[in-house]
Scaffold this motif. Sequence first.
Motif, mmCIF file in Angstrom:
data_model
loop_
_atom_site.group_PDB
_atom_site.id
_atom_site.type_symbol
_atom_site.label_atom_id
_atom_site.label_comp_id
_atom_site.label_asym_id
_atom_site.label_seq_id
_atom_site.Cartn_x
_atom_site.Cartn_y
_atom_site.Cartn_z
ATOM 1 N N ASP A 1 -52.249 -2.231 -18.688
ATOM 2 C CA ASP A 1 -51.237 -3.141 -18.162
ATOM 3 C C ASP A 1 -51.615 -3.506 -16.733
ATOM 4 O OD1 ASP A 1 -49.676 -2.963 -20.502
ATOM 5 O OD2 ASP A 1 -48.709 -1.126 -19.781
ATOM 6 N N VAL A 2 -51.681 -4.798 -16.425
ATOM 7 C CA VAL A 2 -52.098 -5.250 -15.098
ATOM 8 C C VAL A 2 -51.005 -4.966 -14.073
ATOM 9 C CG1 VAL A 2 -52.779 -7.243 -13.701
ATOM 10 C CG2 VAL A 2 -53.589 -7.042 -16.057
ATOM 11 N N VAL A 3 -51.385 -4.290 -12.980
ATOM 12 C CA VAL A 3 -50.445 -4.029 -11.880
ATOM 13 C C VAL A 3 -50.819 -4.834 -10.633
ATOM 14 C CG1 VAL A 3 -49.817 -1.747 -12.737
ATOM 15 C CG2 VAL A 3 -51.701 -1.967 -11.109
ATOM 16 N N LEU B 1 -55.452 3.443 -3.344
ATOM 17 C CA LEU B 1 -54.472 3.105 -2.320
ATOM 18 C C LEU B 1 -53.196 2.554 -2.943
ATOM 19 C CD1 LEU B 1 -56.770 1.480 0.382
ATOM 20 C CD2 LEU B 1 -55.706 3.747 0.442
ATOM 21 N N HIS B 2 -53.349 1.755 -3.999
ATOM 22 C CA HIS B 2 -52.173 1.241 -4.715
ATOM 23 C C HIS B 2 -51.388 2.381 -5.331
ATOM 24 C CE1 HIS B 2 -49.918 -0.572 -8.078
ATOM 25 N NE2 HIS B 2 -49.914 -1.680 -7.354
ATOM 26 N N ASN B 3 -52.121 3.353 -5.895
ATOM 27 C CA ASN B 3 -51.492 4.513 -6.517
ATOM 28 C C ASN B 3 -50.651 5.289 -5.513
ATOM 29 O OD1 ASN B 3 -51.445 7.486 -7.407
ATOM 30 N ND2 ASN B 3 -52.208 6.466 -9.246
ATOM 31 N N THR C 1 -42.200 1.206 -9.749
ATOM 32 C CA THR C 1 -43.428 0.417 -9.877
ATOM 33 C C THR C 1 -44.523 1.279 -10.491
ATOM 34 O OG1 THR C 1 -42.839 -0.825 -7.896
ATOM 35 C CG2 THR C 1 -45.116 -0.989 -8.649
ATOM 36 N N LYS C 2 -45.249 0.709 -11.419
ATOM 37 C CA LYS C 2 -46.309 1.464 -12.081
ATOM 38 C C LYS C 2 -47.531 1.558 -11.168
ATOM 39 C CE LYS C 2 -45.025 0.322 -16.847
ATOM 40 N NZ LYS C 2 -45.487 -0.292 -18.115
ATOM 41 N N PRO C 3 -47.976 2.765 -10.837
ATOM 42 C CA PRO C 3 -49.162 2.905 -9.975
ATOM 43 C C PRO C 3 -50.456 2.692 -10.759
ATOM 44 C CG PRO C 3 -48.299 5.060 -10.543
ATOM 45 C CD PRO C 3 -47.339 4.061 -11.121
ATOM 46 N N CYS C 4 -51.458 2.181 -10.068
ATOM 47 C CA CYS C 4 -52.761 1.934 -10.687
ATOM 48 C C CYS C 4 -53.452 3.248 -11.039
ATOM 49 C CB CYS C 4 -53.628 1.136 -9.711
ATOM 50 S SG CYS C 4 -55.339 0.920 -10.254
#
Length: 354
Positions: free
Chosen positions: A71-73, A93-95, A102-105
């Motif tokens: 799933d694209v985040v 860093l997104h995670n 929000t879903k983390p990468c």
Amino acid sequence: QLNGKNNCETARMFRIAQHAILPFLLLPCISHAYRRDELPGWQGEESRLGEDNEMYLQQCAPQKNTELWGDVVKWGAENLQDSASHCCEECRLHNQAVGTGTKPCNIWVWCASINGCGEQRRFRECWLKRQDDPADSTVQAKGDNVGWTSGALLTAEEAAAKHAKETLEQEVYVMRRTNKMNPHVFFDIEIDGKPVGRIEFVLYADAAPRAAENFRALCTGEKGVVPAGREGQGTPYHFKSKAFYRIIDQFIDQAGAGTESVFGGTFKDDQGGLQIKHDRPGLLSMANSGPDSNTSHFSILVNAAPHLNGKYTVFGEITSGLDVAFEINKLANKAKDTAPLGKAVIADCGQLFR
């Protein structure tokens, strides 16, 4: 007052001092021009994750020529990164930065080809995605013609588990190819009447015995002609002279003998073959109309197809001639997959050895 000689000497010394001091005067400018934290795409700690760095290999789990599903985040069209390790760092860093809800990468996909990836994606695009289990990530596309490099964010424990699993899978892969009980067969292919090459297969009789035996016998034609009252009556149980009637771009090349199975009617799915993943180009997979409805139709994968996992029996793979399968796939008609742009025919086929 200085005489002429002294004036010349003074001027010479001044020029020497000027050349000696100039580099120190320019040093801040030189240093500023090469500060890594101001280079495009650089993200702080990424310097410790160089492409050959063991930490990068462990924590980013990179896979070349692979596009991982997820799933694209964060979309990659406006997220250009200079390297695969930069893209992995963006995911990390997104995670760390995302908030609740929000879903983390945990999956990153970077376009490594200077010619771009797929039909529209540009070189350096970095797509951030998410899967439920990154240690057992689902492959969307894999092979020499895939320009993506992908990976997953893993803990040390997850990385160790993934390595152990992949090592076992590789051992099984080699065993299937070298197992003397698994037959090897071939297709000689013509496109629009011109020979383009041979495809050789190994059939997984050890994992999918029914599907493997059905395909083997359809290669040799040893079962003769379909009797009256049966599907394909009067037609040989043989792939020879049959065309690839359904070709889907970057997905499959599909063909069949136009008959029932060599066992008569349909046959059941092999449970061992259902457990094998559609995870790479060159795999042979049964084509049918639902569970346990296998006849003489099959597909050659030209890309990974995870959505087929557990639904269709994988019963063999190409050992030589994958490029020929790609040539067949170039005939795909995007407007109608059952109307190829040329005629690819199995001009001859048979068994090489068991």
